[in-house]
Enzyme design. Sequence first.
Site, PDB file in Angstrom:
ATOM      1  N   GLU A 198       0.938  -1.256   0.060  1.00 39.92           N
ATOM      2  CA  GLU A 198       0.050   0.060  -0.042  1.00 39.92           C
ATOM      3  C   GLU A 198       0.806   1.430   0.043  1.00 39.92           C
ATOM      4  OE1 GLU A 198      -2.744   0.368   3.476  1.00 39.92           O
ATOM      5  OE2 GLU A 198      -3.602   2.137   2.378  1.00 39.92           O
ATOM      6  N   ASN A 235       2.440  10.275   8.177  1.00 41.62           N
ATOM      7  CA  ASN A 235       4.175  10.724   7.865  1.00 41.62           C
ATOM      8  C   ASN A 235       4.654  10.420   9.273  1.00 41.62           C
ATOM      9  OD1 ASN A 235       3.355  11.291   5.481  1.00 41.62           O
ATOM     10  ND2 ASN A 235       4.384  13.195   5.481  1.00 41.62           N
TER      11      ASN A 235
END
Length: 401
Positions: A246, A387
């Site tokens: 992914e 992130n």
Amino acid sequence: MDLEMKPEEAAFRDEVRSFLADNLTEDLKAHARLTSGILVDHPLRKEWLQILNARGWAAPSWPAEFGGTGWTVMQKFIFASECARAGSPGVASMGLSMVGPTLMGHGTDEQRAHYLPRILSGEDWWCQGYSEPGSGSDLASLQTKAVSDGDDYIINGTKIWTTGAHVANNMFCLVRTSSEGKRQQGISFILFPMDLPGISVEPIITISGDHEVNQVFFDDVRVPKANRVGAENNGWTVAKYLLEFERGGSAHGANLRNALNRLKNIASQEIAGGDGTLLDDEAFRRKVDAAEVEVTAVEFTEHRIMSALSSGQNPGAASSMIKLRGSTMTQTITELGVEAIAHYAAPHVMEARTWGSNVAPVGPAHTLMVVPKYMNGRANTIFGGSNEVQRNIMAKAVLGL
Ligand SMILES: Cc1cc2nc3c(=O)[nH]c(=O)nc-3n(C[C@H](O)[C@H](O)[C@H](O)COP(=O)(O)OP(=O)(O)OC[C@H]3O[C@@H](n4cnc5c(N)ncnc54)[C@H](O)[C@@H]3O)c2cc1C
């Protein structure tokens, strides 16, 4: 990325160009242009997948034995670049990018034989049931329960932010099959159709005005145990394996290059009442050049990931790096787009957006999708693992911290 091509690679590039010229209709291109996120109108991305599949090009990254192209890394790079250059819609199939590779790595022969051809043909379209209202970054805390009942599980709970659940006919899902021991050890990975009794899907409309994500509810949903991938309570291993695909697939260099080219096009429009264009402005030009350097770095990293996939390896921590840099660059480029269109970014201009080619823009045509793409791009640093989470993974896996 400017790679010198061998004659056979140049011939392949020409073959791809001629295929795109023959098959990429104006309607497909218009939908690709007018999509702010990843999900082009569903019937159209299915149509595009089927066109690719008829040519044997649906799965560039799958090994040939499972119906993939068997292309070299360079061929995959050429294909992705040419599709982006021609403005083709993204297929954004979680079946191709995630379920297929996971079944190749962890599925049974029966599961592979059943599901892989249906992914290639577009008969099966998948959504991902990982996140829950209380479980995102801390995925192992998930609570959706699958209780054993003979040869079946009975599933109760809810999944959230489920991309494309409203168009998918199948879900790959993480469920809790045990509360004993470490949290990670009580999770199983299971596949099921979305039309089972007890499944309901509620839309979530995002700030960009898009319907891409949903909340999915399970109320006594009966699923055969044969639909499990891997052993019971070993779903965490399967889930982590899938996440590498992914993340590696979230930030295609070719798409970033396309976004950069769109930005250059916007910035090269004559400034009304002024002299020249924004690209002539040294300060703005510097920002565009800095973005170009970063995009090139993402392309090189992606090249490395493709090499790993071609030799049958999973991408490893490089997928976290490309997810991090790619998502950040998407946001940087879309922010520069907003800066470039100035007052056309005013919120009311967004209302002019509609699906399809019958668009009546309030501002000049080149300003039309800038704000929706900017809004939609806010999610890029969150989905597929935020992130901060990618930095944690790299700190452990690469730096050994
Ligand atoms: C557009 C979109 C599409 C999505 N599609 C899907 C999908 O199809 N299927 C699916 O299952 N999920 C999907 N998700 C969910 C996505 O995976 C989660 O949103 C993501 O993992 C973050 O989880 P959370 O939202 O619960 O935030 P939280 O985990 O609550 O995080 C909140 C903040 O805390 C930070 N944080 C959390 N833990 C740490 C840590 N250990 N160290 C440092 N910082 C930390 C995060 O970075 C974030 O900034 C989607 C999300 C979005 C926005």
